[in-house]
Scaffold this motif. Structure first.
Motif, PDB file in Angstrom:
ATOM      1  N   LEU A  99      -0.111  -1.902  -1.364  1.00  0.00           N
ATOM      2  CA  LEU A  99       0.096  -0.899  -0.832  1.00  0.00           C
ATOM      3  C   LEU A  99       2.310  -0.834   0.355  1.00  0.00           C
ATOM      4  O   LEU A  99       3.088  -0.519   0.558  1.00  0.00           O
ATOM      5  N   SER A 100       2.660  -2.356   0.550  1.00  0.00           N
ATOM      6  CA  SER A 100       3.735  -3.220   0.533  1.00  0.00           C
ATOM      7  C   SER A 100       4.992  -2.612  -0.414  1.00  0.00           C
ATOM      8  O   SER A 100       5.991  -2.506  -0.120  1.00  0.00           O
ATOM      9  N   ASP A 101       4.289  -2.329  -1.319  1.00  0.00           N
ATOM     10  CA  ASP A 101       5.569  -1.595  -2.585  1.00  0.00           C
ATOM     11  C   ASP A 101       5.407  -0.228  -2.527  1.00  0.00           C
ATOM     12  O   ASP A 101       7.208   0.522  -2.531  1.00  0.00           O
ATOM     13  N   ASP A 222      10.344  -4.231  -0.530  1.00  0.00           N
ATOM     14  CA  ASP A 222       9.577  -5.407   0.460  1.00  0.00           C
ATOM     15  C   ASP A 222       9.802  -6.527  -0.300  1.00  0.00           C
ATOM     16  O   ASP A 222      10.365  -7.386  -0.788  1.00  0.00           O
ATOM     17  N   LEU A 223      10.179  -7.042   1.045  1.00  0.00           N
ATOM     18  CA  LEU A 223      10.564  -9.166   1.052  1.00  0.00           C
ATOM     19  C   LEU A 223       8.929  -9.586   0.324  1.00  0.00           C
ATOM     20  O   LEU A 223       8.178 -10.521   1.760  1.00  0.00           O
ATOM     21  N   ASP A 266       6.767 -12.507   3.408  1.00  0.00           N
ATOM     22  CA  ASP A 266       7.162 -11.631   4.721  1.00  0.00           C
ATOM     23  C   ASP A 266       6.325 -10.366   5.061  1.00  0.00           C
ATOM     24  O   ASP A 266       5.684  -9.939   5.993  1.00  0.00           O
ATOM     25  N   TYR A 267       6.905  -9.511   3.927  1.00  0.00           N
ATOM     26  CA  TYR A 267       6.485  -8.431   3.721  1.00  0.00           C
ATOM     27  C   TYR A 267       6.696  -7.183   4.625  1.00  0.00           C
ATOM     28  O   TYR A 267       6.174  -6.530   4.621  1.00  0.00           O
ATOM     29  N   GLU A 268       8.039  -7.631   5.052  1.00  0.00           N
ATOM     30  CA  GLU A 268       9.316  -7.033   5.923  1.00  0.00           C
ATOM     31  C   GLU A 268      10.034  -5.852   4.429  1.00  0.00           C
ATOM     32  O   GLU A 268      10.481  -6.129   3.228  1.00  0.00           O
TER      33      GLU A 268
END
Length: 322
Positions: A99-101, A222-223, A266-268
């Motif tokens: 979902l971060s992607d 995303d990171l 990090d998922y930022e």
């Protein structure tokens, strides 16, 4: 025409190279070079808008306004989580990674398939707790779990999640749209995620959707593997260089700059936007997301021999482990 001895020498060199290529190990080339080899001749049809190499696959469908978005991701014991990690947190992370992607593409997730691969000595309680975390994460973004698969293994436990959703054609973002001169921004703070955040993060889907509704975002990702690995990937996809103002990086308290660049998890969001929109973006962001920092960390530049400053390397699969 080559003389027989020279021809034999050339053949021997070629044969040695072939042997070396066949015997090369994954740890010698790492994830990015492996994918370059595997995807050098991608087999994609006309319906594929964005194929292998980006955060999500984007596929054309009959709907004229939307793209179909697909993503699969996994977490593996000993790589993405330790054996002592809370099973609920592991399930949460397994669902939130793909979902971060979706956030990186500004897409809306709708459905998911869960594949569990676990040793036979795994307790039923651990699996039930794992799925509790998966369901809790899916509920957060109104994702319906519609199926999956289970399998035994003699190795470590692994959970793979495949997500499906959509993104409007006029709001779809990839890694490859950055332009020289664009400002680079990151959300949140970098570093220190492995202490706890990597198991409890929330993908920046709401922030991403707001960005593409109100601004023209040229490139985004995303990171997950660290700024040191992910920023060069965005620049490569956009065919530009980059400059990072390391003193301006938004660091988690107590984290050193080099660690914030290299640790990952990090998922930022990292994104590129025209400097003409900088002031309006910063003002409106502070009004909309008061508790979440947004920081300009540098810019994209023209591609040249000296196009990118060296950064501490981020996480590289097959060459590092937890």
């Amino acid at each position: 025409m080559l003389n027989p001895q020279l021809k034999q020498g050339v053949n021997e060199i070629s044969q040695k190279r072939d042997v070396r290529r066949r015997q090369m190990k994954l740890h010698e080339i790492g994830e990015d070079r492996l994918l370059d080899r595997l995807l050098s001749r991608p087999s994609v049809g006309k319906a594929v808008a964005i194929g292998p190499g980006d955060d999500c696959a984007i596929v054309k469908i009959r709907d004229r306004q939307n793209f179909l978005v697909l993503k699969t991701d996994c977490v593996v014991a000993g790589v993405h989580f330790l054996a002592t990690a809370n099973a609920v947190d592991v399930g949460w992370k397994a669902m939130m990674r793909p979902l971060s992607d979706f956030a990186a593409t500004s897409a809306v997730p709708q459905f998911a398939l869960i594949t569990l691969i676990a040793p036979q000595q795994t307790t039923v309680e651990w699996v039930e707790e794992l799925y509790r975390g998966v369901r809790r994460a899916a509920k957060r973004f109104k994702v319906s779990i519609v199926g999956g698969e289970t399998s035994g293994t003699s190795g470590p436990a692994a959970i793979s999640v495949s997500a499906v959703g959509f993104v409007e054609k006029d709001r779809c973002v990839s890694r490859g749209g950055g332009n020289a001169g664009d400002d680079l921004f990151v959300t949140g703070r970098l570093g220190g995620a492995m202490k706890r955040k990597h198991l409890q993060f929330v993908p920046r889907i709401a922030e991403s959707r707001w960005l593409t509704k109100n601004f023209s975002v040229h490139a985004m990702m995303d990171l997950s593997d660290g700024l040191g690995a992910d920023l060069p990937r965005l620049a490569k996809a956009s065919r530009v260089g980059f400059t990072v103002e390391t003193k301006n990086l938004p660091l988690t308290r107590g984290v050193k700059i080099d660690d914030a660049i290299s640790e990952g998890e990090d998922y930022e969001l990292l994104f590129a936007i025209s400097p003409r929109e900088r002031t309006r973006l910063q003002l409106e962001w502070r009004k909309k997301f008061r508790k979440l920092p947004l920081t300009r960390i540098g810019s994209l530049s023209q591609l040249s021999t000296f196009n990118s400053q060296p950064l501490p390397r981020g996480y590289v699969h097959f060459q590092q482990s937890v």
